[in-house]
Every structure is written in C-alpha cells, then in structure tokens.
Scaffold this motif. Structure first.
Motif, PDB file in Angstrom:
ATOM      1  N   SER A  57       1.197  -1.288   0.379  1.00 53.74           N
ATOM      2  CA  SER A  57      -0.103  -0.189   0.172  1.00 53.74           C
ATOM      3  C   SER A  57       0.821   1.568   0.167  1.00 53.74           C
ATOM      4  N   VAL A  58       2.258   1.260   0.470  1.00 48.24           N
ATOM      5  CA  VAL A  58       3.094   2.474  -0.115  1.00 48.24           C
ATOM      6  C   VAL A  58       3.371   2.371  -1.005  1.00 48.24           C
ATOM      7  N   LYS A  59       3.087   3.949  -1.860  1.00 50.17           N
ATOM      8  CA  LYS A  59       3.602   4.163  -2.804  1.00 50.17           C
ATOM      9  C   LYS A  59       4.331   4.958  -2.750  1.00 50.17           C
ATOM     10  N   LYS A  60       5.372   5.495  -4.244  1.00 50.25           N
ATOM     11  CA  LYS A  60       6.057   6.941  -4.527  1.00 50.25           C
ATOM     12  C   LYS A  60       5.376   7.349  -6.118  1.00 50.25           C
ATOM     13  N   GLU A  61       5.491   8.698  -6.211  1.00 46.37           N
ATOM     14  CA  GLU A  61       4.616   9.410  -7.025  1.00 46.37           C
ATOM     15  C   GLU A  61       5.643   9.210  -8.194  1.00 46.37           C
ATOM     16  N   VAL A  62       5.542   9.046  -9.373  1.00 47.59           N
ATOM     17  CA  VAL A  62       6.357   9.411 -10.502  1.00 47.59           C
ATOM     18  C   VAL A  62       5.572   9.768 -11.491  1.00 47.59           C
ATOM     19  N   ILE A  63       6.258  11.291 -12.259  1.00 49.07           N
ATOM     20  CA  ILE A  63       5.946  11.699 -13.130  1.00 49.07           C
ATOM     21  C   ILE A  63       7.192  11.884 -13.979  1.00 49.07           C
ATOM     22  N   LEU A  64       6.310  11.236 -15.251  1.00 47.98           N
ATOM     23  CA  LEU A  64       7.450  11.452 -15.828  1.00 47.98           C
ATOM     24  C   LEU A  64       6.890  12.523 -17.569  1.00 47.98           C
ATOM     25  N   CYS A  65       7.513  13.480 -17.735  1.00 54.13           N
ATOM     26  CA  CYS A  65       7.190  14.419 -18.698  1.00 54.13           C
ATOM     27  C   CYS A  65       7.926  15.117 -19.485  1.00 54.13           C
ATOM     28  N   ILE A  66       7.338  14.229 -20.927  1.00 57.05           N
ATOM     29  CA  ILE A  66       7.961  14.046 -21.768  1.00 57.05           C
ATOM     30  C   ILE A  66       8.308  14.670 -22.520  1.00 57.05           C
ATOM     31  N   ASP A  67       9.243  15.561 -23.567  1.00 59.91           N
ATOM     32  CA  ASP A  67       9.169  16.649 -24.774  1.00 59.91           C
ATOM     33  C   ASP A  67       9.559  15.973 -25.859  1.00 59.91           C
ATOM     34  N   GLN A  68       8.309  16.143 -26.543  1.00 55.42           N
ATOM     35  CA  GLN A  68       7.585  15.202 -27.894  1.00 55.42           C
ATOM     36  C   GLN A  68       7.664  16.651 -29.187  1.00 55.42           C
ATOM     37  N   SER A  69       9.059  16.644 -29.053  1.00 55.49           N
ATOM     38  CA  SER A  69      10.117  17.781 -30.396  1.00 55.49           C
ATOM     39  C   SER A  69      10.368  16.496 -30.740  1.00 55.49           C
ATOM     40  N   GLY A  70      10.640  16.834 -32.570  1.00 51.54           N
ATOM     41  CA  GLY A  70      11.386  16.374 -32.660  1.00 51.54           C
ATOM     42  C   GLY A  70      12.119  15.501 -32.396  1.00 51.54           C
ATOM     43  N   SER A  71      12.854  16.463 -32.449  1.00 47.81           N
ATOM     44  CA  SER A  71      14.593  15.374 -31.982  1.00 47.81           C
ATOM     45  C   SER A  71      14.772  14.433 -31.049  1.00 47.81           C
ATOM     46  N   MET A  72      13.194  14.096 -30.055  1.00 49.23           N
ATOM     47  CA  MET A  72      13.515  13.809 -29.216  1.00 49.23           C
ATOM     48  C   MET A  72      12.554  12.733 -29.393  1.00 49.23           C
ATOM     49  N   ALA A  73      11.944  12.074 -30.867  1.00 49.58           N
ATOM     50  CA  ALA A  73      11.509  10.831 -31.074  1.00 49.58           C
ATOM     51  C   ALA A  73      12.023   9.577 -30.495  1.00 49.58           C
ATOM     52  N   ALA A  74      13.117   9.210 -30.363  1.00 49.81           N
ATOM     53  CA  ALA A  74      13.641   7.635 -29.714  1.00 49.81           C
ATOM     54  C   ALA A  74      13.488   7.700 -28.522  1.00 49.81           C
ATOM     55  N   SER A  75      13.427   9.017 -27.661  1.00 52.44           N
ATOM     56  CA  SER A  75      12.994   9.109 -26.113  1.00 52.44           C
ATOM     57  C   SER A  75      11.988   9.026 -25.868  1.00 52.44           C
ATOM     58  N   VAL A  76      10.881   9.881 -26.773  1.00 55.33           N
ATOM     59  CA  VAL A  76       9.095   9.399 -26.665  1.00 55.33           C
ATOM     60  C   VAL A  76       9.203   7.686 -26.579  1.00 55.33           C
ATOM     61  N   VAL A  77       9.650   7.020 -27.593  1.00 55.53           N
ATOM     62  CA  VAL A  77       9.288   5.608 -27.088  1.00 55.53           C
ATOM     63  C   VAL A  77       9.566   4.583 -26.149  1.00 55.53           C
ATOM     64  N   TYR A  78      10.628   5.573 -25.499  1.00 55.50           N
ATOM     65  CA  TYR A  78      11.814   4.603 -24.830  1.00 55.50           C
ATOM     66  C   TYR A  78      10.890   4.929 -23.316  1.00 55.50           C
ATOM     67  N   ALA A  79      10.506   6.337 -22.900  1.00 51.22           N
ATOM     68  CA  ALA A  79       9.627   6.653 -21.848  1.00 51.22           C
ATOM     69  C   ALA A  79       8.493   5.964 -21.894  1.00 51.22           C
ATOM     70  N   SER A  80       7.734   5.782 -23.150  1.00 52.06           N
ATOM     71  CA  SER A  80       6.345   5.012 -23.415  1.00 52.06           C
ATOM     72  C   SER A  80       5.946   3.938 -21.910  1.00 52.06           C
ATOM     73  N   VAL A  81       7.879   3.264 -23.077  1.00 51.18           N
ATOM     74  CA  VAL A  81       7.812   1.765 -22.340  1.00 51.18           C
ATOM     75  C   VAL A  81       8.020   1.624 -21.041  1.00 51.18           C
ATOM     76  N   PHE A  82       9.053   2.761 -20.828  1.00 46.92           N
ATOM     77  CA  PHE A  82       8.922   2.632 -19.427  1.00 46.92           C
ATOM     78  C   PHE A  82       7.891   3.333 -17.941  1.00 46.92           C
ATOM     79  N   GLY A  83       7.506   3.737 -19.455  1.00 47.20           N
ATOM     80  CA  GLY A  83       5.901   4.612 -18.589  1.00 47.20           C
ATOM     81  C   GLY A  83       4.430   3.453 -17.849  1.00 47.20           C
ATOM     82  N   ALA A  84       5.050   2.544 -18.730  1.00 45.97           N
ATOM     83  CA  ALA A  84       3.769   1.412 -19.110  1.00 45.97           C
ATOM     84  C   ALA A  84       4.388  -0.211 -17.792  1.00 45.97           C
TER      85      ALA A  84
END
Length: 393
Positions: free
Chosen positions: A218-245
């Motif tokens: 029942s003990v939780k940490k809160e994690v907020i992933l805040c992702i820049d979706q500008s064109g240069s960040m495409a690979a980061s968006v893909v990996y961050a989405s997987v880690f978010g899931a």
C-alpha cells in the motif's frame, strides 16, 4: 606444401579479403585503387549499397555504382528485401534510417506493403509517429502492428530488470527504527555510530540501528514522467512510453505520463498500452517546458514521496526564469527532480547548455541516459541518493 608456402598463401588470402572489403567500402570508382572485381553475392551487396550511398556530387559513368532508389515502391521493396538478405539486422536498421533521411522515402512508409517489408526498430517507430497525422486509414493498422512489435521487444528487454531494481529501491526506502538482524543496513549503522568506536576493542558499539523492511504494497511513490515530444526526441518518447507502462504495472508506484510541445497532454489513462500512448503523441512542433512543469507541479500531492522526470533537450520556447523557479520550488518542497537530456542509445544529444547549467546549479543535473541505466537512475531517485550520472568525454 612447406610451412613458408602455407604462410604465404594465408597472407595472400588475407590481402585479397582486405581488398574485397575496401572495394565494397569505396564503391568501385576508378580512383579507388583496389583493382578488385566483384562477382556473385558480393556484386549484389555492392548494388544494394550503391543504390543508397553511390550517388555523389558528380555524374557516374561505366560500371560505377548505380545510385538511387527512385520513388518507386516496388523498387524500394526489392531493395529492402535485398539488404535483409545480405546484411545483419543492426546494419539493415542503419541503412533504412539513412534511406529515409537521404532519399526522402518517408512518404513510402504510408503504404502498407512497404511497412510489412521494413525491419522495425525504435527509429522507424519515431518516423511513423511523425507521419501519424498524414497516415491513411488503410495504413494505420499495419503501422500499429509494426509499433507493437517494437514495443513488445523493448518490454521483454527492459521490464524484468526495471521491476526488480525498483522493487529493491522501494524496500530499501522503507526505513525502520527497530530492524531485525537481517534487516540492518550495516554501512549506514556503522557510519551513524562511528563516535562510539572503542579503540581498545577495535569495534563500534552501535547505540542506534538503521535498517529497512519490505515496503508494504500500500506504500506508494509518485512518479511523473514529463516528456518533450519535439521531433528530435523521438527515440526518447518511445523508450519513455515503454518505461511508463512498466512503472504503471507496479502497485507500489503511482505513475503519471505527460507529453508536451507548446501544449500539454496527460496520457496517464492510456498507460496500460504503450502503443496507445505513442499514437497519442504528436512529434514535432514547439516547446514550452514551463507550461508542462506547471501542470506536473499541480498534480503533486505528496512532494516528499514524488519523483519528477523531465525528458527534454531543454530548448525552451516558454518562460525560462519561470521554468527554473518551478524546478527550485519543487525541489524545495522535497520533490526528487531528474532531468534527462535523452533516454536512448544514440549517445550525446544536442541540448541547451545554458539551461542545463542552470538546472545543475539548482541541484538537478541534466544528463543523457541509456535505457539500460534508467532503472538505476530511478532507484537512486526513489532512495534519495546521488544519481548515477554517466561520465562524459
């Protein structure tokens, strides 16, 4: 055959192999100096390379590489089949990426038969996401299948280690004042009791034991992933989405995923399927980090138990001073703030060095992070210990 003749024959073979390799690299121009002719499979490999890399600034003549794939889908499909026949998957992915960048083949990816022929990887997913709005309905189903394959492969690679690493960090972060023997953190206990060292006995007599127990479900940490979706960040968006899931699948972590350009979109309700998250992004456009952080700040209810991860190259189009004030305010309230310039295997990214230095001065150093390092970074943030910042040249 004598030993000398055998050594000479081996040397000749090695020399011919070197010439063959140089010939494939240099492309058979009259000035390449190899004098090496290719045949069979080597000639076919050379043709596949020439179709992509053979076109130079001057006209080519004779039997030089025939350059160019043209805009014909059938010719590109044949070429894709050829390179998958002659080269390993890692090389195929690089050649596909170069074909898209050098020859402007993005439009062909809107055709289902082309998508079925390509070797799927993170960079291809980024290209597909950037084409999402222009993609006809007949192609979207195939595109989702391509993206899903990449996402599932990434989850298999990353999920188990991420869950194990963060579960351990959550356990260690659950400090207790009266630990059982097997729960004692000896390094911290000794450090806290050094003043009680007895030199005549060569030992420390601990007055206070420091330990940790298993974190309650029942003990939780809160994690907020805040992702820049500008064109240069495409690979980061893909990996961050997987880690978010992956993070969202852990009951002890409450995960929120926010993407932004000049607008902010909260995709938390889609975290059970990272493919939905990815197709909910919109690569390209401007950047307003301050607005995104303002939204994230508004979602924080337990600052001391919250980790905010900003994934951005820090090229801010919003209000710079306000962005820095928000980061300072969050850190002052007890939030663990992590800035990743990239979350990918691509190496050092281009980024705004002035903003990175300003964040570092606030105690929030910005650095690029590979997917393999990300679990360790998150574990350190959860335990509130120094981040494992990779060394840079």
């Amino acid at each position: 055959m004598t030993v000398g003749a055998l050594v000479g024959a081996e040397a000749d073979d090695a020399g011919r192999e070197r010439l063959r390799r140089w010939r494939l690299v240099l492309g058979g121009d009259a000035a390449d100096g190899t004098g090496c002719a290719l045949g069979g499979r080597d000639a076919a490999m050379d043709g596949a390379l020439g179709a992509l890399y053979g076109k130079g600034d001057k006209p080519q003549t004779g039997k030089e590489r025939a350059a160019g794939l043209g805009a014909s889908a059938p010719s590109v499909a044949r070429w894709l089949g050829d390179i998958r026949t002659y080269f390993p998957s890692s090389v195929v992915q690089v050649m596909q990426r170069d074909a898209i960048d050098r020859l402007g083949l993005s439009a062909l990816l809107l055709e289902p038969e082309m998508l079925e022929a390509v070797e799927a990887d993170v960079h291809l997913v980024g290209t597909l996401l950037s084409l999402n709005k222009a993609m006809p309905e007949t192609t979207k189903e195939t595109a989702r299948a391509v993206v899903r394959k990449v996402v599932e492969d990434l989850e298999k690679r990353l999920a188990t280690r991420t869950r194990a690493t963060l579960s351990g960090a959550l356990d260690r972060s659950a400090r207790i004042s009266r630990p059982r023997h097997h729960e004692i953190d000896w390094n911290r206990t000794i450090a806290a009791n050094l003043k009680h060292y007895l030199p005549e006995y060569g030992t420390v007599v601990p007055e206070r034991l420091i330990g940790y127990g298993r974190a309650s479900q029942s003990v939780k940490k809160e994690v907020i992933l805040c992702i820049d979706q500008s064109g240069s960040m495409a690979a980061s968006v893909v990996y961050a989405s997987v880690f978010g899931a992956v993070l969202a699948s852990m009951r002890t972590i409450n995960t929120r995923l926010v993407v932004f350009d000049t607008a902010v979109v909260d995709l938390t309700d889609q975290l059970d399927d990272p493919v939905d998250v990815l197709f909910g992004t919109q690569l390209g456009g401007g950047t307003d980090i301050n607005r995104a952080l303002a939204y994230c700040q508004s979602q924080i209810t337990r600052p001391a138990e919250t980790v905010v991860v900003l994934i951005s190259d820090l090229y801010e189009g919003g209000i710079r001073n306000e962005m820095l004030k928000r980061v300072a305010a969050m850190k002052g309230a007890g939030v663990q703030f992590v800035t990743l310039l990239a979350l990918s295997d691509e190496g050092a990214p281009a980024y705004d060095r002035e903003h990175a230095a300003a964040l570092a001065a606030l105690g929030a150093p910005a650095f690029a992070c590979t997917p393999d390092l990300f679990p360790e970074v998150m574990a350190a943030a959860i335990e509130k210990r120094p981040l494992p910042i990779p060394e840079t040249e």
